[in-house]
Design an enzyme around this catalytic site. Structure first.
Site, PDB file in Angstrom:
ATOM      1  N   GLU A  57     -16.842   3.893   5.272  1.00  0.00           N
ATOM      2  CA  GLU A  57     -15.669   4.204   6.087  1.00  0.00           C
ATOM      3  C   GLU A  57     -14.938   5.430   5.532  1.00  0.00           C
ATOM      4  O   GLU A  57     -14.698   5.533   4.332  1.00  0.00           O
ATOM      5  CB  GLU A  57     -14.720   3.003   6.087  1.00  0.00           C
ATOM      6  N   LYS A 137     -12.457   2.053  15.170  1.00  0.00           N
ATOM      7  CA  LYS A 137     -11.965   0.824  14.553  1.00  0.00           C
ATOM      8  C   LYS A 137     -10.919   0.146  15.428  1.00  0.00           C
ATOM      9  O   LYS A 137      -9.919   0.747  15.803  1.00  0.00           O
ATOM     10  CB  LYS A 137     -11.381   1.164  13.173  1.00  0.00           C
ATOM     11  N   CYS A 172     -14.654  -2.376   8.341  1.00  0.00           N
ATOM     12  CA  CYS A 172     -13.790  -2.908   7.281  1.00  0.00           C
ATOM     13  C   CYS A 172     -12.916  -4.083   7.722  1.00  0.00           C
ATOM     14  O   CYS A 172     -13.397  -5.213   7.833  1.00  0.00           O
ATOM     15  CB  CYS A 172     -12.949  -1.758   6.711  1.00  0.00           C
TER      16      CYS A 172
END
Length: 283
Positions: A57, A137, A172
């Site tokens: 990321e 995300k 994440c």
């Protein structure tokens, strides 16, 4: 009693896929150096015969370098992804460009969730250099983090075929939201890639959540973390590949390294047939 994991095996019709997790050192704000390290990792993985390389990321700027986000932002057609796409084509490998800070106002090739602002955006690139999947995300971290203030959440959720697998991508903090993964599996995903910037001390969360997402969805899941220290955080590394039983088949410590595993596309179907938990769903 749950059955024991079956032994990995491949068939002529479904060759295995070698996945390499590039746990590179990420230096806060050092976009040029970080991208160079990513390209070196892709080259080294390709030389070892990998089929798919996955980067962490915000490997370009470093997740915790919030003050650098605006300076590092670029469109999907920008220099970083252009260089990654060229490397993928040159080496004949697929690449997950873990994520970059995307300038939504400048991106032209893919629909954006807003006309302006920044996003935490991953791109899956095939071995010819084409972008086959874009993921922004969805869940932005607000706990002692500026991410939710600086970025626009994503709204795209798609899968793409690579090397005999149907791949889905999350990022994440998304690991804490299991419904996202179930949606991807419903769309056909059997390999989930999770680029991350997970810090100490939450090792147990990192390992438990990742393993749970693999177990409950009966698919391969790979977490790709970075390595490095920031002013108030240190990435814990521990990039790991889990099989469809949730068993770790390859993992690392917290230093820069390449983590590789051979994945069998047919194994997901065999596990789901042998222990049909997904078929027993009522919601």
């Amino acid at each position: 009693m749950s059955p024991e994991p079956d032994a990995p095996r491949s068939t002529d019709s479904q060759p295995s896929l070698t996945l390499t997790l590039a746990q590179i050192h990420v230096e806060a704000g050092d976009v040029d150096g970080n991208v160079d390290r990513a390209l070196e990792a892709i080259e080294r993985a390709a030389e070892k015969g990998t089929d798919l390389v996955a980067l962490p990321e915000l490997f370009t700027v470093g997740y915790f370098a919030f003050d650098c986000y605006q300076r590092a932002a670029e469109p999907l057609e920008g220099e970083t992804l252009t260089r990654i796409r060229e490397a993928a084509a040159d080496h004949g490998v697929a690449v997950l460009a873990g994520s970059i800070v995307e300038d939504l106002s400048e991106t032209e090739s893919v629909e954006t969730p807003a006309d302006e602002g920044l996003a935490n955006t991953a791109a899956l690139i095939d071995s010819t250099g084409d972008v086959v999947l874009v993921y922004r995300k969805h869940h932005l971290f607000g706990y002692d983090s500026a991410e939710s203030e600086l970025l626009v959440p994503g709204d795209r959720l798609e899968v793409a075929p690579v090397g005999g697998f149907t791949i889905g991508v999350t990022t994440c903090y998304d690991l804490r939201f299991p419904e996202l993964y179930r949606r991807l599996v419903t769309e056909g995903a059997d390999l989930l890639l999770v680029p991350s910037a997970w810090p100490y001390p939450r090792i147990e969360h990192w390992e438990t959540l990742s393993q749970a997402r693999a177990i409950e969805n009966q698919c391969y899941l790979a977490t790709i973390n970075g390595s490095g220290e920031f002013d108030d955080a240190t990435l814990l590394g521990r990039s790991t590949v889990y099989d469809p039983w949730g068993v770790p088949v390859a993992s690392s410590g917290d230093e820069p390294t390449l983590v590789s595993a051979e994945l069998d596309p047919g194994r997901v179907g065999r596990v789901r047939e042998e222990f049909p938990a997904l078929r027993d769903r009522r919601l």
